[in-house]
Write a protein that holds these residues in place. Structure first.
Motif, short mmCIF file in Angstrom:
data_model
loop_
_atom_site.label_atom_id
_atom_site.label_comp_id
_atom_site.label_asym_id
_atom_site.label_seq_id
_atom_site.Cartn_x
_atom_site.Cartn_y
_atom_site.Cartn_z
N LEU A 150 0.90 -1.23 -0.01
CA LEU A 150 0.16 0.08 -0.22
C LEU A 150 0.79 1.23 0.09
O LEU A 150 0.27 2.27 -0.55
N GLY A 151 2.29 1.26 0.42
CA GLY A 151 2.73 2.22 0.69
C GLY A 151 2.78 3.13 1.71
O GLY A 151 3.08 2.89 2.89
N ALA A 152 1.93 4.46 1.51
CA ALA A 152 1.73 5.35 2.44
C ALA A 152 0.87 4.74 3.66
O ALA A 152 0.09 3.58 3.48
N ARG A 153 1.09 5.15 5.06
CA ARG A 153 0.33 4.54 6.00
C ARG A 153 -1.22 5.11 5.87
O ARG A 153 -1.37 6.21 6.09
N ARG A 154 -1.97 4.22 5.84
CA ARG A 154 -3.45 4.72 5.41
C ARG A 154 -4.20 4.77 6.65
O ARG A 154 -4.17 4.11 7.63
N GLU A 155 -5.37 5.81 6.61
CA GLU A 155 -6.11 5.70 7.57
C GLU A 155 -7.26 4.70 7.50
O GLU A 155 -7.57 4.13 6.67
N VAL A 156 -7.51 4.60 8.91
CA VAL A 156 -8.65 3.39 9.18
C VAL A 156 -9.99 3.81 9.85
O VAL A 156 -9.49 4.33 10.85
N VAL A 157 -10.95 3.83 9.13
CA VAL A 157 -12.30 4.33 9.68
C VAL A 157 -12.95 3.24 10.62
O VAL A 157 -13.82 3.54 11.32
N GLU A 190 -11.89 8.79 15.74
CA GLU A 190 -13.34 8.95 15.62
C GLU A 190 -13.98 7.73 14.93
O GLU A 190 -15.22 7.82 14.55
N GLY A 191 -13.33 6.78 14.59
CA GLY A 191 -13.78 5.63 13.99
C GLY A 191 -14.50 4.61 14.67
O GLY A 191 -14.55 4.83 15.76
N GLU A 192 -14.97 3.60 14.01
CA GLU A 192 -15.53 2.31 14.74
C GLU A 192 -14.51 1.15 14.96
O GLU A 192 -14.11 0.74 13.88
N GLU A 212 -8.31 1.23 26.71
CA GLU A 212 -7.00 1.75 26.66
C GLU A 212 -6.22 1.72 25.01
O GLU A 212 -5.65 2.53 24.54
N LEU A 213 -6.60 0.42 24.49
CA LEU A 213 -6.08 -0.11 23.21
C LEU A 213 -6.64 0.53 22.01
O LEU A 213 -6.62 0.88 21.06
N GLY A 214 -7.77 1.49 22.42
CA GLY A 214 -8.75 2.11 21.25
C GLY A 214 -9.98 1.70 21.03
O GLY A 214 -10.59 2.13 20.19
N PHE A 215 -10.53 0.50 21.50
CA PHE A 215 -11.78 -0.10 21.14
C PHE A 215 -12.72 0.80 21.73
O PHE A 215 -12.67 1.30 23.01
N GLN A 362 -19.19 -8.17 8.42
CA GLN A 362 -19.55 -8.29 9.61
C GLN A 362 -20.96 -7.90 9.62
O GLN A 362 -21.60 -7.86 10.79
N GLY A 363 -21.66 -7.81 8.52
CA GLY A 363 -23.14 -7.59 8.67
C GLY A 363 -23.68 -6.26 8.09
O GLY A 363 -22.71 -5.63 7.11
N TYR A 364 -24.80 -5.31 8.66
CA TYR A 364 -25.06 -4.11 8.48
C TYR A 364 -24.04 -3.23 8.83
O TYR A 364 -23.44 -3.43 10.07
N SER A 365 -23.76 -2.43 8.04
CA SER A 365 -22.46 -1.37 8.48
C SER A 365 -22.63 0.00 8.01
O SER A 365 -23.32 0.13 7.12
N THR A 366 -22.13 0.91 8.41
CA THR A 366 -22.05 2.35 8.07
C THR A 366 -20.63 2.64 7.43
O THR A 366 -20.77 3.85 6.62
N HIS A 367 -19.88 1.77 7.24
CA HIS A 367 -18.68 2.09 6.55
C HIS A 367 -18.50 0.96 5.44
O HIS A 367 -17.01 0.48 5.29
#
Length: 533
Positions: A150-157, A190-192, A212-215, A362-367
């Protein structure tokens, strides 16, 4: 990946009066634009009609967490195909100049300490926690290989850890996995970010670690609180254990708590399951999934330990489902679709009202519209119009990664026709409305001509009250939303081709009493699929 393995608020709309159908040709009747609204939650009329229709409509069919469905993936798709997909993903440009669109991630942790007899997930039953340390090493290797492409460090929403039981990992191992993710990707705060939890295997300290891990979202397996049912499925879990985890999640500031229930399990009755639902409602989860148990012992060996004589009869199972829908909607939950429910202010319910609900593995999703990377044994990704599935066994997964190669087992490269049909199926399943003019413009087709056979079949279902055709649109009725998988099957090109081949293989003169096979109508799908009710 529970959704893949198992085998949705507005004012109710009554369908007691005859449906507004299309005189046999939805496509021809739906050519001009006319504003309207999506179908709403099933009401008493719809539920009453559903009872009558269920027996005739209950055939085997896909859940459409993807289209084409995972059983259409093939071994001709390999590592080089995945690398090409990643290269195209890397080259993609977002709407904002110079900014690439964010990604979605799935991490599969296959280990469980004990076996649940109903389960169809890809799992490894072990109490040896030393096995997970090695697995974490290989997860980090796979992430590095993908990130290099992928190259660049990509954002994960959106990210999701599934299994198995992700919390099988000890705290140090969980940190190592999360460190590897952060090294290669930018997980947006701000992601899920969700994780599946077994309430029997987690305490306050682990819940604090997850926060703490961000979940910020957790999904809890409940299935049923009835003691006899729990014994029969080899999963004993008290309401108190579950409540402790829910209370910890609220206290620690998790944005969402989701729970899974399963109906159709041994010894379940309408009254017993209603008691479980009442206990669940007392905890007020933000989302609920109420899955139909798919008894496929020829596919999932652990199910052979379930006493088939104890399974509820079809009529009883239907009563459980109808009663549960009534119970949850009366308690203020929004029916999202199929087997999913959410509180009115939950992101899924908001997305449904705004017409932007989607589906992924994962089923129904907003993303679901973003490329999804899958990490770990048997995980599935969707990247640049390709579906990719990893090796299913640990030995194969390790062996391939030892060679510095991505552990691809099979996949599928979508064609233009697949993209078209995926959009149609997704619109019907997620938002209950298909804008025909928009589909025609995006795909440069004449909808009525392209889907002539499908429209004949859809008209038959319209006659049953499952869909309405209005100028410029096809709308799923409240009744149709309960059988939306059956509607989606009409537009499944692979099932239609299966039906044509089966029709061609039938004798020219069939014996008396043999059912006719209309090549334009999908035949009952194979037993690898679960029932649609």
């Amino acid at each position: 990946m529970a959704e893949l393995a198992r085998a949705t608020a507005s004012v109710p709309v009554s369908i007691a009066s005859p449906p507004n159908t299309c005189s046999g040709n939805c496509g021809a009747a739906c050519k001009s634009k006319q504003p309207g609204r999506a179908a709403s939650a099933p009401d008493r009329h719809a539920l009453s009609d559903f009872r009558e229709l269920a027996g005739r409509m209950d055939i085997n069919g896909p859940r459409y967490t993807s289209y084409p469905t995972a059983d259409r993936f093939h071994g001709g798709f390999g590592e080089q195909d995945y690398r090409q997909a990643l290269a195209e993903c890397a080259a993609s440009a977002g709407v904002d100049a110079g900014r690439q669109p964010p990604l979605s991630l799935y991490v599969h942790v296959p280990f469980c300490e004990n076996i649940c007899y109903y389960c169809g997930c890809n799992k490894i039953i072990t109490k040896d926690h030393r096995r997970s340390a090695r697995y974490v090493d290989y997860l980090a290797r796979e992430m590095a290989l993908v990130a290099q492409q992928l190259g660049a460090r990509r954002e994960v929403v959106q990210s999701h850890w599934g299994g198995g039981t992700p919390t099988f990992l000890d705290p140090a191992e969980m940190r190592r996995v999360m460190d590897a993710l952060h090294q290669h990707f930018n997980l947006l705060p701000e992601g899920e970010h969700s994780i599946e939890i077994d309430p029997r295997r987690i305490g306050d300290a682990q819940m604090a670690l997850l926060a703490e891990l961000g979940f910020n979202r957790i999904s809890l397996g409940v299935q049923d609180f009835d003691a006899e049912v729990q014994q029969a499925i080899h999963r004993v879990q008290s309401q108190a254990e579950t409540r402790t985890v829910v209370d910890a999640a609220r206290r620690l500031g998790f944005r969402s708590v989701s729970m899974d229930l399963i109906y159709g399990l041994p010894h379940q009755t309408t009254a017993r399951f209603a008691a479980t639902v009442e206990q669940v409602l007392a905890m007020r989860p933000d989302r609920l999934s109420v899955y139909s148990y798919a008894h496929l012992p020829h596919v999932f060996k652990p199910q052979r330990r379930i006493d088939e004589r104890a399974l509820p009869a079809p009529a009883e199972k239907l009563d459980i489902l109808v009663g549960t829908i009534e119970q949850l909607t009366a308690a203020g939950y929004v029916y999202i679709g199929m087997d999913h429910f959410a509180l009115p202010d939950d992101a899924l319910a908001v997305a449904q009202r705004e017409g932007r609900l989607q589906r992924n593995f994962q089923g129904y999703s907003t993303h679901a519209g973003y490329d999804q990377l899958g990490f770990g044994v048997s995980s599935i990704g969707a990247v640049a119009g390709r579906y990719v599935q990893n090796a299913r066994t640990l030995d194969d997964y390790y062996r391939v990664l030892d060679g510095g190669v991505l552990p691809v087992m099979r996949g599928f490269a979508m064609r233009d026709e697949d993209h078209l049909r995926r959009e149609v199926i997704g619109a019907l399943m997620c938002n209950g409305v298909l804008d025909i003019a928009a589909v025609e413009a995006r795909h440069r087709i004449d909808f009525a001509a392209h889907f002539a056979g499908e429209m004949v079949d859809l008209a038959r279902l319209a006659g049953e009250g499952l869909v309405r055709c209005e100028p410029g649109r096809i709308e799923v009725t409240p009744l149709g939303r309960l059988l939306v998988r059956r509607l989606a099957m009409v537009f499944d090109g692979f099932l239609r081709e299966d039906a044509r081949r089966a029709a061609d293989a039938m004798p020219a003169v069939a014996p008396a009493g043999t059912p006719s096979a209309d090549a334009g109508t999908p035949l009952p799908a194979p037993l690898r699929y679960s029932r649609v009710v």
